[in-house]
Design an enzyme around this catalytic site. Sequence first.
Site, PDB file in Angstrom:
ATOM      1  N   CYS A 276      12.755  33.140  -4.068  1.00  3.90           N
ATOM      2  CA  CYS A 276      12.559  34.393  -4.806  1.00  3.90           C
ATOM      3  C   CYS A 276      13.368  34.392  -6.106  1.00  3.90           C
ATOM      4  CB  CYS A 276      12.903  35.596  -3.934  1.00  3.90           C
ATOM      5  SG  CYS A 276      11.546  36.073  -2.807  1.00  3.90           S
TER       6      CYS A 276
ATOM      7  N   HIS B 279      28.228  26.555  26.476  1.00  2.00           N
ATOM      8  CA  HIS B 279      27.573  27.874  26.465  1.00  2.00           C
ATOM      9  C   HIS B 279      26.596  28.090  27.615  1.00  2.00           C
ATOM     10  CE1 HIS B 279      29.226  28.884  22.530  1.00  2.00           C
ATOM     11  NE2 HIS B 279      28.839  27.697  22.070  1.00  2.00           N
TER      12      HIS B 279
ATOM     13  N   ASP C 195       0.264  31.668  20.613  1.00 11.05           N
ATOM     14  CA  ASP C 195      -0.367  31.463  19.312  1.00 11.05           C
ATOM     15  C   ASP C 195       0.651  31.176  18.216  1.00 11.05           C
ATOM     16  OD1 ASP C 195      -2.743  32.048  20.488  1.00 11.05           O
ATOM     17  OD2 ASP C 195      -2.770  34.153  19.853  1.00 11.05           O
TER      18      ASP C 195
ATOM     19  N   CYS D  28      30.820  24.670  15.757  1.00 10.50           N
ATOM     20  CA  CYS D  28      30.754  24.064  17.089  1.00 10.50           C
ATOM     21  C   CYS D  28      30.482  22.569  16.993  1.00 10.50           C
ATOM     22  CB  CYS D  28      29.674  24.733  17.939  1.00 10.50           C
ATOM     23  SG  CYS D  28      30.202  26.322  18.613  1.00 10.50           S
TER      24      CYS D  28
ATOM     25  N   CYS E  50      25.560  21.702  23.318  1.00  8.90           N
ATOM     26  CA  CYS E  50      25.766  23.157  23.238  1.00  8.90           C
ATOM     27  C   CYS E  50      25.907  23.706  24.654  1.00  8.90           C
ATOM     28  CB  CYS E  50      24.595  23.848  22.553  1.00  8.90           C
ATOM     29  SG  CYS E  50      24.051  23.091  21.010  1.00  8.90           S
TER      30      CYS E  50
ATOM     31  N   ARG F  34      14.467  31.210   1.613  1.00  5.57           N
ATOM     32  CA  ARG F  34      13.603  32.270   1.065  1.00  5.57           C
ATOM     33  C   ARG F  34      14.249  32.895  -0.172  1.00  5.57           C
ATOM     34  NH1 ARG F  34       8.246  34.229   1.353  1.00  5.57           N
ATOM     35  NH2 ARG F  34       8.554  34.669  -0.835  1.00  5.57           N
TER      36      ARG F  34
ATOM     37  N   CYS G 249      15.885  41.744  -7.095  1.00  6.18           N
ATOM     38  CA  CYS G 249      15.259  41.907  -5.779  1.00  6.18           C
ATOM     39  C   CYS G 249      14.652  43.298  -5.681  1.00  6.18           C
ATOM     40  CB  CYS G 249      16.295  41.752  -4.662  1.00  6.18           C
ATOM     41  SG  CYS G 249      17.406  40.354  -4.829  1.00  6.18           S
TER      42      CYS G 249
ATOM     43  N   ASP H 214       1.849  36.948  19.955  1.00  7.30           N
ATOM     44  CA  ASP H 214       1.610  36.134  21.143  1.00  7.30           C
ATOM     45  C   ASP H 214       2.314  34.783  21.008  1.00  7.30           C
ATOM     46  OD1 ASP H 214       0.606  34.470  23.129  1.00  7.30           O
ATOM     47  OD2 ASP H 214      -1.323  35.515  23.153  1.00  7.30           O
TER      48      ASP H 214
ATOM     49  N   CYS I   5      11.080  44.205  -7.092  1.00  8.57           N
ATOM     50  CA  CYS I   5       9.917  43.890  -6.257  1.00  8.57           C
ATOM     51  C   CYS I   5       9.982  44.568  -4.891  1.00  8.57           C
ATOM     52  CB  CYS I   5       9.798  42.373  -6.095  1.00  8.57           C
ATOM     53  SG  CYS I   5       9.236  41.562  -7.609  1.00  8.57           S
TER      54      CYS I   5
END
Lengths: 282, 164
Positions: free
Chosen positions: A243, A102, A73, A135, A98, A239, A198, A70, A201
Amino acid sequence: MRRKAFATAALVALGLAGPLSADPVDDKLIVNGETELVTHTKAPDYIDGLDEIWSGWAFRAAETRAIEADDFDNPGMIFVEDAEAVWNRVEGGAGKSCASCHGDPSSMKGVRTVMPKYNEKAGDLWSLEDYINDCRVNRMQAEAWGWNDKDMVNMTALISVQSRGMPMNVAIDGPAKPYWEKGREMYYTRTGQLELSCANCHEDHYGDMIRADHLSQGQINGFPTYRLKNAKLNSIHARFKGCVRDTRAATYKPGSPEFHALELYVASRGNGLSVEGVAVRN
Amino acid sequence: MKSRALWGIALAVGMAGAAGAAERGPVTYAADINFAEDGSVAESLTGKPGNPENGAQVLAQKKIGNCIACHQVTALKDYPFHGEIGPSLDGVGSRYSEAQLRGILVDAKKTFEGSMMPSFFKTGGFIRPGIGFTGKPAKEPLPPLLTAEQIEDAVAFLMTLKDE
């Protein structure tokens, strides 16, 4: 799998089970009650280690899954709104935004599904962030954003949302091939003092608990992701960095050639999963 | 940007051994270790028996061995979140000898080829080793994940995990 079932049964017997759940949830992700996303499908045939692919969404707790379903939320959507303002903001020596070139952000539909991709003119593999900075620097004469700057990550979210529901579809052949092979090699290399790859896991043990974490396949179709843990949008390379660091290894830098190659390879493992356009994770 | 472009060229000409590739030094341990054929280690690393109570902490604490990140252990059920990566350690003291358990803790890969279990007494032979969880590059030899004493304590604790 037998072992896993046993371990889970043992935990249930101990009354520790609580939120622990071994396998991904085969539930439907329908955003705003209208857009159904593919969160589970057949693995691409060039990925030897997997038969099926699952979005990270399927591994998260019910409450977290509901937040992503949602837009009211989903706190990630606030950052998308911020990026809309930046999209229309004139900046730099050329006096452009931009939008000047565009038009509406909806012109970016489909862009996210093929990123990263080989850029002929540059002779290199480019992520969405590279296109954005190209750009800014060359067309707007504005300053480049840092890879994990708020404006950069938010802008990748705005652009990703335009492809929501479209399947990831990165090219791995032609000039992209050497990058893909490099990324694959990285994916299976056991790094750091913990000597984990990687694949250890996210291929061999997805669905299993590693202490309090329910391991997913480490797919990137949902990125950038809003993480409840740090209450902001997180880039793919950020991320990856986390890791790699968690294997007690020397990490690569966000935006580094290595993470570009890894991004292409990991993206290709998720070809067929929908772009989520601001996933929610813990 | 320049380094990126250069890298692209290196790739195009078929780069073989650049970053990420398996460059590693010789495998070293925090002390001289005599592994038997089956990966077991007969001699105590400290020359004395370990303390099982301290060993329980080695298994349970995130900042020490963090073994329960991967293993379920009923005797440690007061500590939350046991992982499912490796087998349950219940009854492990009946399944293995002390020497075998020591060997598994010193370097599990000598007992289980290619195991995902970390090598707790190894100090060198890693790919891109970092300083703890900082992400910064480290120079080998690294401090081992567990000291000789912690390993002996863990072995002593594991020996108490007998089948009923």
